[in-house]
Design an enzyme around this catalytic site. Structure first.
Site, PDB file in Angstrom:
ATOM      1  N   HIS A 109     -52.651  22.601 -37.915  1.00 19.39           N
ATOM      2  CA  HIS A 109     -52.614  21.518 -38.896  1.00 19.39           C
ATOM      3  C   HIS A 109     -53.669  21.732 -39.981  1.00 19.39           C
ATOM      4  O   HIS A 109     -53.497  21.286 -41.121  1.00 19.39           O
ATOM      5  CB  HIS A 109     -52.870  20.162 -38.226  1.00 19.39           C
ATOM      6  CG  HIS A 109     -51.751  19.712 -37.342  1.00 19.39           C
ATOM      7  ND1 HIS A 109     -51.630  20.113 -36.029  1.00 19.39           N
ATOM      8  CD2 HIS A 109     -50.696  18.903 -37.576  1.00 19.39           C
ATOM      9  CE1 HIS A 109     -50.556  19.556 -35.499  1.00 19.39           C
ATOM     10  NE2 HIS A 109     -49.967  18.811 -36.415  1.00 19.39           N
ATOM     11  N   ASP A 169     -42.027  24.077 -38.166  1.00 18.51           N
ATOM     12  CA  ASP A 169     -43.002  23.017 -37.946  1.00 18.51           C
ATOM     13  C   ASP A 169     -43.244  22.374 -39.318  1.00 18.51           C
ATOM     14  O   ASP A 169     -42.806  22.893 -40.354  1.00 18.51           O
ATOM     15  CB  ASP A 169     -44.295  23.583 -37.357  1.00 18.51           C
ATOM     16  CG  ASP A 169     -45.068  22.556 -36.537  1.00 18.51           C
ATOM     17  OD1 ASP A 169     -44.798  21.345 -36.681  1.00 18.51           O
ATOM     18  OD2 ASP A 169     -45.951  22.958 -35.760  1.00 18.51           O
TER      19      ASP A 169
END
Length: 612
Positions: free
Chosen positions: A258, A331
């Protein structure tokens, strides 16, 4: 580009009849144009290709995107959500998002206010489907979410919350894993959510992994593979598309994708032995979709592109070597791991060139959408390449029955979501996952007669689903239901000196102190809290409410349990084990190494104590 609709046929009339029947059940009317879509009962590739040929280029580009949108309603969200949509996406509502960008999918989040309660979620799903079927080329929308259970949940109570992956790994029961997924899938499907980004197929061999950890079933490839296979079958039996993630394997990273771009240093042989088996198992089990990882694996692609953008990894290995021809979804494209090397416009195009079908949640939809559109117009991408991905996506929508009936009903929600039978299954499964790691002198189980007064202290991380907790209150409440006199005192993940003093003072006169630990480290002030409480002479029991590795950093406690998550179902099960209402049956699915000497294993895979 305009396309002339074909004349009505028996196929058209059959589809229209199915849509009418669905409307009678749901109270939602399917647009007449929906009758022009492929056969409701069994769309063939030929009919799906015919449908694709009728789509404009803009519609084709849109089908590749799965996008977030703010609001509890597809047409009348709160003003704050309208404002957020306008700022981030340039539309006001979910219906406008579908109309303007022709998106093939939408992803639900708690923070986007999509998941307030079951009836609202069902209504939102129906509103999105109405928008999809009202377009010039009517198409159902594939609605998705991340409902891994454990520490990653988007739909909370009153839906059934199941133990997470590492807890199920500790339970070791393939039947329990399959049943948990089947129940979870059925509840999602009743809400109109038909693609679930679970199960996690990563093999967590790095205790310091900041992003996977307890989201993995464990550290043993064979064990993880068996659990992944069971969950794939369970989810798909429940009526949702399962998604194995994060290919080619995110289990040995020390960087959170992330916030950065992790590198996996496994050799190709190590990858084949360690990371690949769960994905092979998922494919063998008939997995519907696989999610990519924003990680670099030089042994698999020396260009050091993130796997999400790597043709050698996604096409060369996943498609050609492993033989997978289902949907590949990225993702989230707003994560830094995929944005560090290329700009957002290039990311979308490169992902498609690599072999991706669905582009998930780009930070700026307009930038990514227009980049793909321009790439087709200038010849960098062919329209035929888009058609390949769209066919896979439409096959999945057809398999899920979305062409036959995309709508859900309140009655269906009430029959399925959070039922007493589902909740009872969750409780029983959770009890079979709780792991007893320390039990000095057979201290546990304790009774309300011998230890009636209990102080519960420790960390209170935010609830995974936004609807449960806080953990100390949940533990105290569960103890109270079993007849103990329990008091909760939150001390946080980094207790201050004042909080530690307050906890020590509160321990005076208690018969037992229960400490919830959360991601302990050698320098954590949680250790100071524990040491001070042990020094009071009051018996202390610790419950590792996330990572079982915490036990390597604790000392002096009479007993330690691992719950693998801090959702209610797992904490309440841990309390029943603590009080002897259930026998601890969980066994570690990962090794716990010494904090002082990582080469030394304190508790091996398979370790776990019992009362019998």
């Amino acid at each position: 580009m305009q396309h002339r609709a074909p004349s009505p046929s028996r196929r058209t009339l059959l589809t229209a009849s199915a849509a009418a029947a669905a409307a009678a059940v749901t109270g939602v009317t399917a647009p007449a144009a929906f009758a022009d879509t492929p056969t409701a009962a069994a769309p063939t590739d030929r009919s799906l290709r015919t449908l694709i040929s009728r789509m404009s280029l803009e519609e084709k580009v849109g089908q590749l995107f799965v996008m977030r949108v703010y609001g509890h309603s597809a047409t009348t969200p709160d003003q704050a959500d309208i404002d957020a949509n306008v700022k981030e996406i340039g539309v006001r509502t979910a219906a406008e998002l579908v109309e303007r960008y022709h998106v093939g999918g939408i992803i639900y989040f708690v923070w986007a206010h999509n998941t307030r309660d079951p009836h609202q979620i069902a209504d939102l799903s129906n509103g999105i489907q109405r928008a999809g079927l009202a377009k010039a080329t009517p198409l159902p929308v594939l609605i998705a979410t991340d409902q891994e259970h454990g520490i990653v949940c988007r739909v909370g109570k009153p839906a059934t919350l199941m133990p997470g992956a590492m807890a199920l790994g500790a339970g070791g029961s393939h039947a329990d894993a399959r049943k948990a997924a089947q129940i979870a899938g059925a509840e999602l499907a009743a809400l109109g959510i038909r693609q679930n980004y679970a199960p996690d197929a990563d093999v967590n061999v790095n205790p310091a992994n900041p992003v996977i950890g307890v989201r993995s079933f464990g550290s043993e490839p064979d064990a993880v593979s068996a659990m992944v296979s069971a969950q794939v079958k369970g989810y798909q039996q429940g009526g949702v598309a399962a998604t194995a993630k994060h290919f080619p394997g995110h289990g040995d990273t020390a960087t959170d994708s992330h916030y950065g771009l992790p590198t996996i240093t496994h050799t190709r042989e190590q990858w084949g032995a360690l990371d690949a088996p769960p994905f092979r198992a998922a494919i063998a089990a008939g997995i519907d979709s696989i999610m990519t990882a924003h990680i670099v694996v030089p042994a698999l692609d020396p260009s050091e592109d993130p796997a999400t953008l790597s043709r050698p990894i996604l096409t060369g290995i996943l498609r050609e070597q492993l033989g997978y021809d289902g949907v590949v979804v990225t993702d989230a494209l707003g994560m830094e791991g995929v944005r560090t090397k290329y700009g957002d416009a290039r990311v979308a195009v490169l992902a498609i060139q690599a072999g991706v079908d669905q582009l998930l949640n780009p930070p700026d939809l307009s930038v990514s959408w227009n980049a793909v559109l321009s790439a087709v117009k200038n010849g960098e991408l062919t329209e035929a390449r888009l058609d390949e991905s769209i066919l896979r996506i439409l096959r999945l929508k057809a398999k899920l029955g979305l062409f036959k009936d995309p709508y859900v009903s309140h009655a269906g929600v009430d029959r399925t979501v959070g039922t007493a039978a589902h909740l009872a299954h969750a409780d029983r499964i959770a009890e079979r996952t709780t792991t007893l790691l320390v039990n000095e002198g057979g201290f546990l189980p304790v009774s309300r007669r011998s230890h009636p007064k209990v102080l519960v202290v420790g960390a209170d991380p935010a609830s995974p689903s936004g609807t449960t907790g806080p953990p100390t209150a949940t533990l105290a409440g569960a103890l109270g239901e079993l007849g103990f006199s329990a008091r909760a005192l939150s001390t946080g993940t980094a207790p201050t000196a004042a909080q530690i003093d307050a906890a020590v003072a509160a321990a005076a006169g208690q018969d037992l102190v229960v400490v919830g630990t959360y991601n302990l480290t050698a320098t954590s002030s949680q250790r100071t809290l524990l040491d001070r409480l042990v020094a009071t002479g009051v018996p202390v029991v610790t419950i590792a409410i996330r990572n079982p590795y915490d036990v390597a950093h604790t000392r002096g406690q009479r007993a330690t349990l691992a719950s693998y998550s801090w959702t209610d179902v797992e904490l309440q099960a841990a309390v029943r084990v603590l009080a002897g209402r259930a026998d601890p049956r969980g066994r570690l699915p990962v090794p716990v190494q010494s904090a002082a000497d990582p080469a030394k294993v304190l508790y091996p895979v398979g370790y776990g104590l019992s009362y019998t």
